[in-house]
Design a protein around this motif. Structure first.
Motif, PDB file in Angstrom:
ATOM      1  N   THR A 358       0.829  -1.208   0.000  1.00  0.00           N
ATOM      2  CA  THR A 358       0.000   0.000   0.000  1.00  0.00           C
ATOM      3  C   THR A 358       0.858   1.251   0.000  1.00  0.00           C
ATOM      4  OG1 THR A 358      -1.764  -1.177   1.186  1.00  0.00           O
ATOM      5  CG2 THR A 358      -1.804   1.242   1.248  1.00  0.00           C
ATOM      6  N   THR A 359       1.891   1.267   0.825  1.00  0.00           N
ATOM      7  CA  THR A 359       2.765   2.437   0.912  1.00  0.00           C
ATOM      8  C   THR A 359       3.549   2.639  -0.379  1.00  0.00           C
ATOM      9  OG1 THR A 359       2.993   1.976   3.282  1.00  0.00           O
ATOM     10  CG2 THR A 359       4.509   3.574   2.336  1.00  0.00           C
ATOM     11  N   ALA A 360       3.819   1.550  -1.093  1.00  0.00           N
ATOM     12  CA  ALA A 360       4.592   1.644  -2.334  1.00  0.00           C
ATOM     13  C   ALA A 360       3.888   2.505  -3.379  1.00  0.00           C
ATOM     14  CB  ALA A 360       4.853   0.251  -2.888  1.00  0.00           C
ATOM     15  N   ARG A 361       2.573   2.649  -3.258  1.00  0.00           N
ATOM     16  CA  ARG A 361       1.850   3.527  -4.183  1.00  0.00           C
ATOM     17  C   ARG A 361       2.242   4.988  -3.967  1.00  0.00           C
ATOM     18  NH1 ARG A 361      -4.254   1.288  -2.846  1.00  0.00           N
ATOM     19  NH2 ARG A 361      -3.742  -0.950  -2.846  1.00  0.00           N
ATOM     20  N   HIS A 362       2.665   5.291  -2.753  1.00  0.00           N
ATOM     21  CA  HIS A 362       3.045   6.665  -2.403  1.00  0.00           C
ATOM     22  C   HIS A 362       4.550   6.859  -2.444  1.00  0.00           C
ATOM     23  CE1 HIS A 362       3.156  10.468  -0.206  1.00  0.00           C
ATOM     24  NE2 HIS A 362       3.993   9.903   0.657  1.00  0.00           N
ATOM     25  N   ALA A 363       5.298   5.873  -1.925  1.00  0.00           N
ATOM     26  CA  ALA A 363       6.763   5.967  -1.878  1.00  0.00           C
ATOM     27  C   ALA A 363       7.339   4.556  -1.909  1.00  0.00           C
ATOM     28  CB  ALA A 363       7.217   6.695  -0.616  1.00  0.00           C
ATOM     29  N   PRO A 364       8.402   4.330  -2.662  1.00  0.00           N
ATOM     30  CA  PRO A 364       8.986   2.985  -2.787  1.00  0.00           C
ATOM     31  C   PRO A 364       9.838   2.612  -1.575  1.00  0.00           C
ATOM     32  CG  PRO A 364      10.257   4.524  -4.095  1.00  0.00           C
ATOM     33  CD  PRO A 364       9.102   5.315  -3.516  1.00  0.00           C
ATOM     34  N   LEU A 365       9.199   2.354  -0.455  1.00  0.00           N
ATOM     35  CA  LEU A 365       9.911   2.010   0.766  1.00  0.00           C
ATOM     36  C   LEU A 365       9.833   0.512   1.019  1.00  0.00           C
ATOM     37  CD1 LEU A 365       8.704   4.911   3.102  1.00  0.00           C
ATOM     38  CD2 LEU A 365      10.908   4.710   1.936  1.00  0.00           C
ATOM     39  N   HIS A 366      10.927  -0.052   1.530  1.00  0.00           N
ATOM     40  CA  HIS A 366      10.975  -1.486   1.811  1.00  0.00           C
ATOM     41  C   HIS A 366      10.863  -1.731   3.321  1.00  0.00           C
ATOM     42  CE1 HIS A 366      12.228  -2.401  -2.321  1.00  0.00           C
ATOM     43  NE2 HIS A 366      12.996  -1.321  -2.237  1.00  0.00           N
ATOM     44  N   ALA A 367      10.519  -2.963   3.663  1.00  0.00           N
ATOM     45  CA  ALA A 367      10.375  -3.329   5.074  1.00  0.00           C
ATOM     46  C   ALA A 367      11.724  -3.289   5.782  1.00  0.00           C
ATOM     47  CB  ALA A 367       9.774  -4.720   5.194  1.00  0.00           C
ATOM     48  N   ASN A 368      11.718  -2.835   7.037  1.00  0.00           N
ATOM     49  CA  ASN A 368      12.917  -2.905   7.857  1.00  0.00           C
ATOM     50  C   ASN A 368      12.684  -3.875   9.005  1.00  0.00           C
ATOM     51  OD1 ASN A 368      11.640  -1.484  10.026  1.00  0.00           O
ATOM     52  ND2 ASN A 368      12.223   0.476   9.110  1.00  0.00           N
ATOM     53  N   VAL A 369      13.680  -4.062   9.843  1.00  0.00           N
ATOM     54  CA  VAL A 369      13.609  -5.091  10.881  1.00  0.00           C
ATOM     55  C   VAL A 369      12.524  -4.798  11.916  1.00  0.00           C
ATOM     56  CG1 VAL A 369      15.301  -4.077  12.479  1.00  0.00           C
ATOM     57  CG2 VAL A 369      15.069  -6.565  12.325  1.00  0.00           C
ATOM     58  N   ASP A 370      12.141  -3.527  12.100  1.00  0.00           N
ATOM     59  CA  ASP A 370      11.093  -3.207  13.065  1.00  0.00           C
ATOM     60  C   ASP A 370       9.753  -3.799  12.644  1.00  0.00           C
ATOM     61  OD1 ASP A 370      12.690  -1.621  14.853  1.00  0.00           O
ATOM     62  OD2 ASP A 370      12.736  -0.094  13.305  1.00  0.00           O
ATOM     63  N   LEU A 371       9.484  -3.820  11.343  1.00  0.00           N
ATOM     64  CA  LEU A 371       8.245  -4.424  10.865  1.00  0.00           C
ATOM     65  C   LEU A 371       8.268  -5.936  11.085  1.00  0.00           C
ATOM     66  CD1 LEU A 371       5.546  -3.765   9.497  1.00  0.00           C
ATOM     67  CD2 LEU A 371       6.638  -4.209   7.294  1.00  0.00           C
ATOM     68  N   ALA A 372       9.419  -6.554  10.871  1.00  0.00           N
ATOM     69  CA  ALA A 372       9.533  -7.994  11.107  1.00  0.00           C
ATOM     70  C   ALA A 372       9.375  -8.318  12.588  1.00  0.00           C
ATOM     71  CB  ALA A 372      10.878  -8.497  10.595  1.00  0.00           C
ATOM     72  N   LEU A 373       9.953  -7.508  13.460  1.00  0.00           N
ATOM     73  CA  LEU A 373       9.767  -7.711  14.900  1.00  0.00           C
ATOM     74  C   LEU A 373       8.296  -7.558  15.283  1.00  0.00           C
ATOM     75  CD1 LEU A 373      12.812  -5.839  16.518  1.00  0.00           C
ATOM     76  CD2 LEU A 373      12.371  -8.289  16.547  1.00  0.00           C
ATOM     77  N   ALA A 374       7.611  -6.630  14.626  1.00  0.00           N
ATOM     78  CA  ALA A 374       6.189  -6.437  14.915  1.00  0.00           C
ATOM     79  C   ALA A 374       5.376  -7.660  14.510  1.00  0.00           C
ATOM     80  CB  ALA A 374       5.678  -5.196  14.194  1.00  0.00           C
ATOM     81  N   VAL A 375       5.723  -8.287  13.404  1.00  0.00           N
ATOM     82  CA  VAL A 375       5.036  -9.519  13.009  1.00  0.00           C
ATOM     83  C   VAL A 375       5.231 -10.592  14.074  1.00  0.00           C
ATOM     84  CG1 VAL A 375       4.983 -11.398  11.320  1.00  0.00           C
ATOM     85  CG2 VAL A 375       5.183  -9.033  10.540  1.00  0.00           C
ATOM     86  N   LEU A 376       6.452 -10.717  14.582  1.00  0.00           N
ATOM     87  CA  LEU A 376       6.738 -11.686  15.643  1.00  0.00           C
ATOM     88  C   LEU A 376       5.920 -11.385  16.894  1.00  0.00           C
ATOM     89  CD1 LEU A 376       8.490 -14.004  16.862  1.00  0.00           C
ATOM     90  CD2 LEU A 376      10.164 -12.250  17.476  1.00  0.00           C
ATOM     91  N   SER A 377       5.931 -10.143  17.342  1.00  0.00           N
ATOM     92  CA  SER A 377       5.246  -9.799  18.592  1.00  0.00           C
ATOM     93  C   SER A 377       3.727  -9.902  18.467  1.00  0.00           C
ATOM     94  CB  SER A 377       5.649  -8.392  19.053  1.00  0.00           C
ATOM     95  OG  SER A 377       5.336  -7.424  18.071  1.00  0.00           O
ATOM     96  N   VAL A 378       3.164  -9.460  17.350  1.00  0.00           N
ATOM     97  CA  VAL A 378       1.711  -9.526  17.170  1.00  0.00           C
ATOM     98  C   VAL A 378       1.233 -10.974  17.080  1.00  0.00           C
ATOM     99  CG1 VAL A 378      -0.164  -9.018  15.550  1.00  0.00           C
ATOM    100  CG2 VAL A 378       1.491  -7.242  16.130  1.00  0.00           C
ATOM    101  N   SER A 379       1.952 -11.772  16.306  1.00  0.00           N
ATOM    102  CA  SER A 379       1.502 -13.143  16.064  1.00  0.00           C
ATOM    103  C   SER A 379       1.694 -14.063  17.265  1.00  0.00           C
ATOM    104  CB  SER A 379       2.229 -13.727  14.848  1.00  0.00           C
ATOM    105  OG  SER A 379       3.620 -13.780  15.073  1.00  0.00           O
ATOM    106  N   CYS A 380       2.594 -13.708  18.166  1.00  0.00           N
ATOM    107  CA  CYS A 380       2.883 -14.575  19.315  1.00  0.00           C
ATOM    108  C   CYS A 380       2.269 -14.064  20.606  1.00  0.00           C
ATOM    109  CB  CYS A 380       4.389 -14.742  19.476  1.00  0.00           C
ATOM    110  SG  CYS A 380       5.160 -15.652  18.111  1.00  0.00           S
TER     111      CYS A 380
END
Length: 442
Positions: A358-380
């Protein structure tokens, strides 16, 4: 203020392809006195300038010495501080610990093994860290006295101070003594954290039994982060996250740790300095913001309205972009691959991908480690601050690695000069009620 030339270093001292003492010092990134020390050691040859005023140096010889000593002067154009380090290299969208691909290290070895590699350059398969009973008891008492609303970083900072008081030899900065302190401090920090609500036992095992069983640090940390039982795929993701985050060159908290080590602060104080900076909202809190964003995406069923709200209010979308990487953060890529093997992470992982797309439509930004940590914390089933806790525990080993390196450098070498912009002296003594700007307080 411009640099002052040394006596005899004027234009008349120059000949083609030769440098003055001042120019040589600047090219080598050293003081003029050090240039003459190189001459006395036979590393540079000098020639008297015409008229006998000062010395000149062959430019090619100076450049060769600069390459051998790997010294680089600070870049005044960017304001960056440049320090020699043999710990972490970041280039071409990858990063390396002592020249070895950090992602591959984290995939293959446990957190403690990677920490040992960073500290010593030696791989010790199967190494486990153990908290000394006295230090752990002191840290738990101190943490237990904190208000209920205290955050995990509050608890870790208090635990560091308390455990240092249990080490009467903490001022011994010898290599082996610092390593011993590091190996005991990291598990003490984990052991001092209270269990997550409802996590007094995990898979039928008490917290004390887990800590005393020789289990890896990830398994000891798990019940401090979530009440859910652990499983091998989830523990593998947590352990890899710990190993990936150990160091990332001279981040703000690491620079603070090196400044403390430069003043010959003991390793506990070095870690305390790092934790103090980590608590800044622009450093350690990023994964918590990403956690809350992912939770909202899951609740609303789409990233579109969530990203739109961030853009509408002028807030950056958390978990995206990194100034050191042009593509996806390699740490995020490694964690996403492991989280894909965790069944309960599927929804949060899809939400993260939705945010990126969704954000790529506005700016070509890639995921960083904080987003991956958030997936871990939310899912667990972890709290929003769990990522910050993982980051702080992991980075403790990195701060120690930089302290070990800094202890081998000249003490108090980090002394920048201030550029004074206040009133020029002499100024009259202030009167009661006056301010520095000359106006009475309103």
């Amino acid at each position: 203020m411009k640099d002052q030339a040394a006596p005899g270093d004027g234009p008349e001292a120059m000949t083609p392809q030769r440098l003055s003492t001042r120019e040589t010092a600047e090219r080598l990134g050293v003081k003029p006195e050090t240039v003459y020390a190189y001459v006395s050691r036979g590393q540079l040859s000098s020639r008297r300038a015409p008229g006998g005023r000062g010395s000149t140096f062959d430019a090619s010889e100076v450049d060769a010495l600069a390459r051998r000593t790997a010294r680089r002067p600070p870049s005044s154009a960017t304001g960056d501080l440049v320090f020699r380090t043999g710990i972490t290299l970041i280039e071409d969208d990858r990063y390396y610990f002592r020249g070895v691909d950090a992602v591959e290290l984290a995939r293959r070895y446990a957190y403690e093994e990677v920490a040992e590699w960073l500290w010593t350059g030696e791989l010790r398969p199967g190494v486990r860290f153990t908290a000394p009973a006295e230090a752990l008891a002191a840290a738990r008492r101190a943490v237990g006295a904190l208000p209920v609303h205290s955050g995990s970083t509050d608890r870790l900072r208090v635990a560091v101070v308390a455990s240092s008081t249990a080490d009467p030899l903490r001022f011994d900065l010898s290599h082996e003594a610092v390593l011993a302190a590091a190996r005991s401090l990291v598990p003490t920090l984990v052991g001092a954290l209270p269990p997550a609500a409802g996590a007094s036992s995990v898979n039928g095992e008490s917290e004390e039994r887990i800590e005393g069983s020789g289990a890896g640090l990830a398994r000891q940390l798990w019940p401090k982060l979530t009440p859910r039982p652990d499983d091998e795929p989830s523990l593998a993701a947590l352990d890899t996250a710990l190993a990936l985050l150990i160091d990332h060159d001279l981040a703000a908290s690491t620079l603070a740790a090196r400044v403390a080590a430069s003043a010959r602060a003991h390793p506990y104080a070095v870690v305390s300095a790092g934790l103090g900076v980590l608590e800044g909202q622009l450093h350690g809190a990023a994964s918590g913001l990403a956690h809350r964003m992912l939770t909202e995406v899951l609740e609303r069923g789409s990233a579109v309205p969530v990203v739109a709200d961030h853009l509408r209010t002028g807030r950056r979308v958390p978990g995206l972009g990194h100034r050191l990487y042009t593509a996806e953060d390699p740490r995020a890529r490694a964690l996403f691959a492991l989280l894909a093997q965790v069944p309960q992470a599927a929804a949060a992982l899809a939400a993260a991908r939705d945010v990126v797309a969704t954000t790529a439509r506005h700016a070509p930004l890639h995921a960083n480690v904080d987003l991956a940590l958030a997936v871990l914390s939310v899912s667990c089933g972890m709290s929003a601050e769990a990522g910050e806790t993982v980051f702080a525990v992991s980075r403790t080993a990195g701060w120690i690695a930089h302290a070990l390196e800094e202890y081998g450098e000249r003490p108090l070498r980090m002394r920048p000069s201030g550029q004074y912009g206040g009133p020029r002296p002499p100024q009259p003594l202030p009167e009661a009620g006056a301010t520095a700007m000359g106006e009475p307080p309103g």
